[in-house]
Design an enzyme around this catalytic site. Structure first.
Site, PDB file in Angstrom:
ATOM      1  N   ARG A 110       0.816  -1.233   0.000  1.00  0.00           N
ATOM      2  CA  ARG A 110       0.000   0.000   0.000  1.00  0.00           C
ATOM      3  C   ARG A 110       0.846   1.278   0.000  1.00  0.00           C
ATOM      4  O   ARG A 110       0.417   2.332   0.442  1.00  0.00           O
ATOM      5  CB  ARG A 110      -0.967   0.015   1.186  1.00  0.00           C
ATOM      6  CG  ARG A 110      -1.938  -1.145   1.149  1.00  0.00           C
ATOM      7  CD  ARG A 110      -3.120  -0.925   2.070  1.00  0.00           C
ATOM      8  NE  ARG A 110      -4.007  -2.069   1.980  1.00  0.00           N
ATOM      9  CZ  ARG A 110      -3.894  -3.162   2.729  1.00  0.00           C
ATOM     10  NH1 ARG A 110      -2.954  -3.231   3.648  1.00  0.00           N
ATOM     11  NH2 ARG A 110      -4.723  -4.158   2.579  1.00  0.00           N
ATOM     12  N   LYS A 132       3.286  11.377 -11.286  1.00  0.00           N
ATOM     13  CA  LYS A 132       2.404  10.547 -12.116  1.00  0.00           C
ATOM     14  C   LYS A 132       3.124   9.230 -12.365  1.00  0.00           C
ATOM     15  O   LYS A 132       4.230   9.222 -12.934  1.00  0.00           O
ATOM     16  CB  LYS A 132       2.097  11.219 -13.449  1.00  0.00           C
ATOM     17  CG  LYS A 132       0.999  12.239 -13.369  1.00  0.00           C
ATOM     18  CD  LYS A 132       0.579  12.664 -14.760  1.00  0.00           C
ATOM     19  CE  LYS A 132      -0.500  13.723 -14.711  1.00  0.00           C
ATOM     20  NZ  LYS A 132      -0.827  14.250 -16.042  1.00  0.00           N
ATOM     21  N   GLU A 174       9.932  17.754 -25.347  1.00  0.00           N
ATOM     22  CA  GLU A 174       9.318  18.216 -24.092  1.00  0.00           C
ATOM     23  C   GLU A 174       9.951  19.527 -23.633  1.00  0.00           C
ATOM     24  O   GLU A 174       9.281  20.393 -23.088  1.00  0.00           O
ATOM     25  CB  GLU A 174       9.450  17.151 -22.991  1.00  0.00           C
ATOM     26  CG  GLU A 174       8.590  15.906 -23.201  1.00  0.00           C
ATOM     27  CD  GLU A 174       7.085  16.144 -22.956  1.00  0.00           C
ATOM     28  OE1 GLU A 174       6.695  17.227 -22.475  1.00  0.00           O
ATOM     29  OE2 GLU A 174       6.313  15.227 -23.282  1.00  0.00           O
ATOM     30  N   LYS A 202       8.146  22.789 -14.152  1.00  0.00           N
ATOM     31  CA  LYS A 202       7.236  21.679 -13.856  1.00  0.00           C
ATOM     32  C   LYS A 202       6.911  21.643 -12.365  1.00  0.00           C
ATOM     33  O   LYS A 202       5.764  21.416 -11.970  1.00  0.00           O
ATOM     34  CB  LYS A 202       7.824  20.343 -14.323  1.00  0.00           C
ATOM     35  CG  LYS A 202       6.884  19.201 -13.973  1.00  0.00           C
ATOM     36  CD  LYS A 202       6.825  18.073 -14.931  1.00  0.00           C
ATOM     37  CE  LYS A 202       5.692  17.121 -14.535  1.00  0.00           C
ATOM     38  NZ  LYS A 202       5.633  15.909 -15.293  1.00  0.00           N
ATOM     39  N   GLU A 212      -4.004  17.388 -10.989  1.00  0.00           N
ATOM     40  CA  GLU A 212      -4.532  17.819 -12.289  1.00  0.00           C
ATOM     41  C   GLU A 212      -6.038  18.040 -12.261  1.00  0.00           C
ATOM     42  O   GLU A 212      -6.773  17.490 -13.077  1.00  0.00           O
ATOM     43  CB  GLU A 212      -4.148  16.812 -13.382  1.00  0.00           C
ATOM     44  CG  GLU A 212      -4.224  17.439 -14.764  1.00  0.00           C
ATOM     45  CD  GLU A 212      -3.645  16.567 -15.869  1.00  0.00           C
ATOM     46  OE1 GLU A 212      -2.584  15.969 -15.664  1.00  0.00           O
ATOM     47  OE2 GLU A 212      -4.272  16.509 -16.924  1.00  0.00           O
ATOM     48  N   ARG A 216      -2.681  21.982 -14.026  1.00  0.00           N
ATOM     49  CA  ARG A 216      -1.606  21.047 -14.424  1.00  0.00           C
ATOM     50  C   ARG A 216      -1.772  20.590 -15.875  1.00  0.00           C
ATOM     51  O   ARG A 216      -0.812  20.168 -16.511  1.00  0.00           O
ATOM     52  CB  ARG A 216      -1.563  19.835 -13.481  1.00  0.00           C
ATOM     53  CG  ARG A 216      -0.425  18.877 -13.806  1.00  0.00           C
ATOM     54  CD  ARG A 216      -0.165  17.849 -12.717  1.00  0.00           C
ATOM     55  NE  ARG A 216       0.847  16.907 -13.159  1.00  0.00           N
ATOM     56  CZ  ARG A 216       1.527  16.103 -12.351  1.00  0.00           C
ATOM     57  NH1 ARG A 216       1.294  16.120 -11.051  1.00  0.00           N
ATOM     58  NH2 ARG A 216       2.423  15.265 -12.833  1.00  0.00           N
ATOM     59  N   ASN A 220       0.242  19.319 -20.752  1.00  0.00           N
ATOM     60  CA  ASN A 220      -0.127  18.517 -21.915  1.00  0.00           C
ATOM     61  C   ASN A 220      -0.146  19.346 -23.198  1.00  0.00           C
ATOM     62  O   ASN A 220      -0.676  18.892 -24.221  1.00  0.00           O
ATOM     63  CB  ASN A 220      -1.491  17.860 -21.685  1.00  0.00           C
ATOM     64  CG  ASN A 220      -1.433  16.927 -20.504  1.00  0.00           C
ATOM     65  OD1 ASN A 220      -0.568  16.057 -20.436  1.00  0.00           O
ATOM     66  ND2 ASN A 220      -2.313  17.136 -19.545  1.00  0.00           N
ATOM     67  N   HIS A 223       0.173  17.786 -26.667  1.00  0.00           N
ATOM     68  CA  HIS A 223       0.022  16.332 -26.509  1.00  0.00           C
ATOM     69  C   HIS A 223      -1.247  15.744 -27.123  1.00  0.00           C
ATOM     70  O   HIS A 223      -1.322  14.530 -27.294  1.00  0.00           O
ATOM     71  CB  HIS A 223       0.086  15.957 -25.022  1.00  0.00           C
ATOM     72  CG  HIS A 223       1.500  15.983 -24.474  1.00  0.00           C
ATOM     73  ND1 HIS A 223       2.264  17.112 -24.469  1.00  0.00           N
ATOM     74  CD2 HIS A 223       2.281  15.006 -23.939  1.00  0.00           C
ATOM     75  CE1 HIS A 223       3.450  16.849 -23.939  1.00  0.00           C
ATOM     76  NE2 HIS A 223       3.491  15.571 -23.619  1.00  0.00           N
ATOM     77  N   HIS A 227      -0.493  12.312 -28.960  1.00  0.00           N
ATOM     78  CA  HIS A 227      -0.977  10.983 -28.579  1.00  0.00           C
ATOM     79  C   HIS A 227      -1.650  10.295 -29.756  1.00  0.00           C
ATOM     80  O   HIS A 227      -1.464   9.092 -29.972  1.00  0.00           O
ATOM     81  CB  HIS A 227      -1.946  11.072 -27.388  1.00  0.00           C
ATOM     82  CG  HIS A 227      -1.232  11.394 -26.104  1.00  0.00           C
ATOM     83  ND1 HIS A 227      -1.818  12.114 -25.085  1.00  0.00           N
ATOM     84  CD2 HIS A 227       0.014  11.101 -25.676  1.00  0.00           C
ATOM     85  CE1 HIS A 227      -0.948  12.240 -24.088  1.00  0.00           C
ATOM     86  NE2 HIS A 227       0.164  11.640 -24.421  1.00  0.00           N
ATOM     87  N   HIS A 239       8.029   9.949 -28.755  1.00  0.00           N
ATOM     88  CA  HIS A 239       7.061  10.809 -28.068  1.00  0.00           C
ATOM     89  C   HIS A 239       7.360  12.305 -28.283  1.00  0.00           C
ATOM     90  O   HIS A 239       6.477  13.072 -28.683  1.00  0.00           O
ATOM     91  CB  HIS A 239       7.050  10.473 -26.574  1.00  0.00           C
ATOM     92  CG  HIS A 239       6.139  11.342 -25.780  1.00  0.00           C
ATOM     93  ND1 HIS A 239       4.762  11.284 -25.885  1.00  0.00           N
ATOM     94  CD2 HIS A 239       6.397  12.327 -24.873  1.00  0.00           C
ATOM     95  CE1 HIS A 239       4.224  12.177 -25.083  1.00  0.00           C
ATOM     96  NE2 HIS A 239       5.189  12.827 -24.455  1.00  0.00           N
TER      97      HIS A 239
END
Ligand code: GLY
Length: 333
Positions: A110, A132, A174, A202, A212, A216, A220, A223, A227, A239
């Site tokens: 956990r 993330k 990026e 960041k 987010e 936040r 993206n 993106h 994607h 990417h």
């Protein structure tokens, strides 16, 4: 060496950026830690010394490591070793490893502590910062995950010296994004300072909106199309290369919506060109097919949604007309 704090109250942590900072690992491992499980890939040439007993866990190469099956096998390896909450996970590798190891740390017992040692530009300026974590499903990327912050991040810029050029270029996609999130002329900085500046940008965004719920989402930027390109193109483009095309596209959409002028679109193109990044959408990728994927984007909360530049800076824009999105596709061919 530069140190940037990600300010999250009692879960705040430092990101150290500079040459040789992986040598600080023993210092950043919490004092009471008994042992360390280092999760890495065979291809990662960087050894680390946590200063306590360590177990090395090698995960499969490439993106193939980011599966629930790997999570299970790593957790079983940790359980066999007797790993407890008194131990620490250390991720050494690119975004695949930091995402996977962070997710293992979030769910094993956990939640146990982890430290990230990102070894690619992409992971140093993005993936390893901000908590993330997650893995892919056959149905899509990063569909299972958790917000789980590391105890520290060591962005050792020495590890960037041996990156294959295309891998480095991908990370640059990026970096280019941060130019439009308040970063300004990042290309004028030396590499360590550039990484540190991206990390600072960041860290500020994450500190303001960790989960987010709103702001936040600016991370993206570029993106939405990226994607879709990655899915339709079968990952032929890296990417960051896809993000680069996605940035020009987002700028063209913003121009068509009257949010920015031609000159600002030109600034986008100049930044990408200066870094040697692509800005043209490959002909083989059909506009309709790409557009159909926009609605499936995790960020598509209210109709066709994108992160767009505008008079108030970069922000989320909802309910964009499909015809505008289609027209903008032709401007990036
Ligand atoms: N990579 C986007 C984020 O961390 O929110």
């Amino acid at each position: 060496m530069k140190t940037i704090e990600v300010g999250l109250g009692d879960r705040s942590y430092n990101v150290h950026v500079g040459q040789g900072v992986r040598g600080m690992l023993a210092e950043v491992i919490p004092d009471e830690a008994r042992r360390v499980a280092v999760i890495t890939q065979e291809s990662i040439p960087w050894a680390v010394d946590p200063g306590v007993e360590q177990l090395e866990v090698i995960v499969p190469p490439g993106e193939a490591a980011k599966t629930m099956a790997t999570v299970e096998s790593v957790c079983r390896r940790l359980a066999e070793w007797g790993c407890t909450r008194g131990d620490v996970i250390v991720a050494v590798g690119g975004g695949v490893v930091t995402d996977l190891a962070g997710f293992v740390a979030a769910v094993y017992h956990r939640g146990i502590r982890f430290v990230s040692v990102p070894t690619t530009l992409l992971a140093q300026v993005d993936a390893a910062i901000g908590g993330k974590t997650g893995v892919n499903l056959p149905e899509g990327k990063n569909l299972v995950g958790a917000f789980w912050q590391p105890s520290a991040v060591l962005c050792d810029t020495d590890t960037l010296d041996t990156l294959p050029p295309r891998e480095f270029l991908s990370g640059t996609g990026e970096v280019a994004k941060y130019h439009f999130l308040g970063g300004g002329a990042l290309d004028q900085l030396d590499l360590s300072d550039r990484v540190a500046a991206c990390v600072q940008l960041k860290a500020d965004v994450v500190a303001a909106d960790e989960r987010e719920t709103g702001s936040r989402a600016v991370l993206n930027y570029g993106h939405t199309l990226a994607h879709a390109i990655e899915i339709v193109g079968g990952y032929d483009l890296r990417h960051g290369e896809a993000v680069s095309i996605g940035l020009v596209y987002a700028a063209e959409v913003a121009r068509l919506l009257g949010r920015i002028d031609v000159q600002r679109v030109g600034e986008h193109r100049q930044v990408l060109e200066a870094y040697g990044l692509p800005s043209a959408l490959p002909e083989a990728l059909e506009s309709e097919e790409l557009l159909n994927l926009f609605a499936h984007d995790k960020k598509a909360i209210d109709g066709l949604t994108m992160v767009l530049d505008g008079p108030l800076g970069v922000e989320t824009v909802v309910g964009i007309d499909r015809a505008v999105l289609l027209q903008a596709m032709s401007t990036v061919r």
